[in-house]
Design a protein around this motif. Structure first.
Motif, mmCIF file in Angstrom:
data_model
loop_
_atom_site.group_PDB
_atom_site.id
_atom_site.type_symbol
_atom_site.label_atom_id
_atom_site.label_comp_id
_atom_site.label_asym_id
_atom_site.label_seq_id
_atom_site.Cartn_x
_atom_site.Cartn_y
_atom_site.Cartn_z
ATOM 1 N N TYR A 239 0.838 -1.197 0.000
ATOM 2 C CA TYR A 239 0.000 0.000 0.000
ATOM 3 C C TYR A 239 0.876 1.251 0.000
ATOM 4 O O TYR A 239 0.577 2.237 -0.682
ATOM 5 N N LEU A 240 1.953 1.209 0.781
ATOM 6 C CA LEU A 240 2.883 2.341 0.799
ATOM 7 C C LEU A 240 3.549 2.508 -0.564
ATOM 8 O O LEU A 240 3.746 3.642 -1.039
ATOM 9 N N LEU B 65 1.144 4.224 -2.828
ATOM 10 C CA LEU B 65 1.129 5.661 -2.563
ATOM 11 C C LEU B 65 2.301 6.354 -3.238
ATOM 12 O O LEU B 65 2.149 7.423 -3.844
ATOM 13 N N MET C 259 5.745 15.102 0.087
ATOM 14 C CA MET C 259 4.980 13.891 0.397
ATOM 15 C C MET C 259 5.756 12.636 0.013
ATOM 16 O O MET C 259 5.721 11.623 0.730
ATOM 17 N N GLU C 260 6.483 12.700 -1.104
ATOM 18 C CA GLU C 260 7.290 11.548 -1.523
ATOM 19 C C GLU C 260 8.413 11.290 -0.530
ATOM 20 O O GLU C 260 8.672 10.137 -0.152
ATOM 21 N N THR D 83 6.919 9.716 2.484
ATOM 22 C CA THR D 83 6.573 8.311 2.221
ATOM 23 C C THR D 83 7.803 7.424 2.344
ATOM 24 O O THR D 83 7.731 6.320 2.901
ATOM 25 N N VAL E 299 -1.126 2.188 8.012
ATOM 26 C CA VAL E 299 -0.952 2.798 6.683
ATOM 27 C C VAL E 299 -1.936 3.942 6.482
ATOM 28 O O VAL E 299 -1.571 4.998 5.954
ATOM 29 N N ALA E 300 -3.181 3.753 6.907
ATOM 30 C CA ALA E 300 -4.187 4.811 6.771
ATOM 31 C C ALA E 300 -3.781 6.050 7.579
ATOM 32 O O ALA E 300 -3.858 7.184 7.081
ATOM 33 N N ALA F 29 -0.830 7.720 5.861
ATOM 34 C CA ALA F 29 -1.246 8.463 4.667
ATOM 35 C C ALA F 29 -1.862 9.806 5.048
ATOM 36 O O ALA F 29 -1.599 10.834 4.398
ATOM 37 N N ILE G 136 0.982 12.062 6.144
ATOM 38 C CA ILE G 136 1.745 12.518 4.979
ATOM 39 C C ILE G 136 1.004 13.645 4.262
ATOM 40 O O ILE G 136 1.594 14.665 3.887
ATOM 41 N N LEU G 137 -0.296 13.475 4.095
ATOM 42 C CA LEU G 137 -1.103 14.474 3.400
ATOM 43 C C LEU G 137 -1.175 15.781 4.191
ATOM 44 O O LEU G 137 -0.870 16.858 3.665
#
Length: 315
Positions: free
Chosen positions: A65-66, A69, A114-115, A118, A145-146, A149, A152-153
């Motif tokens: 999942y990561l 993203l 964001m990258e 991640t 992970v949620a 995310a 990160i956002l």
């Protein structure tokens, strides 16, 4: 009088013009082909990777999942920068609207941060996998992970949105030619007739705070990983442990090396052509995006097998 001046100024900067590689016109001829190939490779490879992870039940795990993203971020960064650069190289379409320029500025700054974030979360994932393998299924979950995310956002949107806001609030006095291929913050801000000290300080502080802190945490994670690996005495255990981190470590090298070279050439701009940092900035948006899915696809057996099954179904 002031209101009238502001009104005419806003009309004067309804469009900017990107003026890149004017000192190295020969670059435009040879750069367009490899750049377009890298762009197609990035789009295709990341698209295949996303589809594979989506369709393969065995890949519905937090680490993938990561990776999904990361692929999404790569795709957005490529689409934000490369098509416009190719349009300039092929058709000499150098104009960009005022709003589109600042939107591109925001996306580039935000998604690059964001990258980086991640990569930092993925480094933590690898740290837990190597240093605390028994606790890994309980720590690195779908809920983790949620939350990652969302972090990160939120972190990167909140800390990068002031960059275009600080630039858009400036008064532009008729100069519309941006000495760059993209709407980089300082390249645009220099066109204004206002003091841009705040813009410079925020760009510097924000960049080093976001990217610098991420790289420090990634570095610390790999120190702990290396220390744990060196303690492994079972035959083949060290090789297996290092192989689980290999793909991620290679991706970080791609990301940080190009970024580091870009920073160094920008600092030493008196000794290099002004077109070199511009070129490196463009390549930083496409080379990692093209190589990231390939590295994981080649080095990760589960992804490789998933892609092979996907291709067989397609045929």
């Amino acid at each position: 009088m002031t209101a009238h001046l502001n009104e005419t100024t806003s009309i004067a900067v309804s469009d900017f013009f990107l003026n890149c590689f004017v000192r190295s016109t020969s670059w435009q001829h040879w750069l367009s082909l490899p750049l377009s190939l890298l762009f197609l490779l990035a789009m295709g490879a990341n698209g295949i990777l996303l589809i594979t992870i989506r369709l393969e039940d065995s890949l519905h795990e937090p680490v993938y999942y990561l990776l999904s993203l990361l692929s999404l971020l790569d795709i957005v960064l490529c689409l934000t920068v490369i098509p416009k650069v190719l349009a300039m190289l092929w058709f000499d379409l150098r104009s960009i609207s005022f709003s589109a320029c600042f939107l591109q500025m925001f996306i580039m700054n935000c998604f690059l941060a964001m990258e980086s974030c991640t990569f930092m979360v993925m480094a933590y994932d690898r740290y837990v996998a190597i240093c605390h393998p028994l606790r890994y299924p309980f720590i690195i979950t779908d809920q983790f992970v949620a939350k990652a995310a969302i972090f990160i956002l939120v972190r990167n949107v909140l800390l990068t949105v002031p960059i275009p806001i600080l630039s858009v609030r400036l008064h532009y006095c008729g100069r519309t030619i941006i000495e760059n291929c993209i709407c980089a913050n300082m390249s645009v801000s220099r066109l204004s007739c206002d003091d841009i000290t705040i813009n410079r300080l925020y760009q510097f502080a924000g960049g080093w705070t976001l990217l610098g802190s991420d790289l420090i945490l990634i570095f610390l994670s790999y120190i702990f990983i290396l220390r744990a690996v060196l303690r492994l005495k079972a035959v083949g255990a060290m090789t297996k442990a290092l192989s689980t981190c290999g793909s991620h470590f290679i991706l970080i090298l791609f990301f940080s090396t190009i970024l580091l070279v870009f920073v160094l050439t920008h600092v030493a701009k008196k000794n290099v052509s002004p077109d070199v940092p511009v070129l490196l900035n463009i390549l930083h948006h496409v080379i990692p995006a093209a190589l990231n899915p390939i590295v994981y696809g080649v080095r990760t057996q589960e992804i490789k097998q998933g892609i092979q099954r996907l291709l067989k179904k397609g045929w």
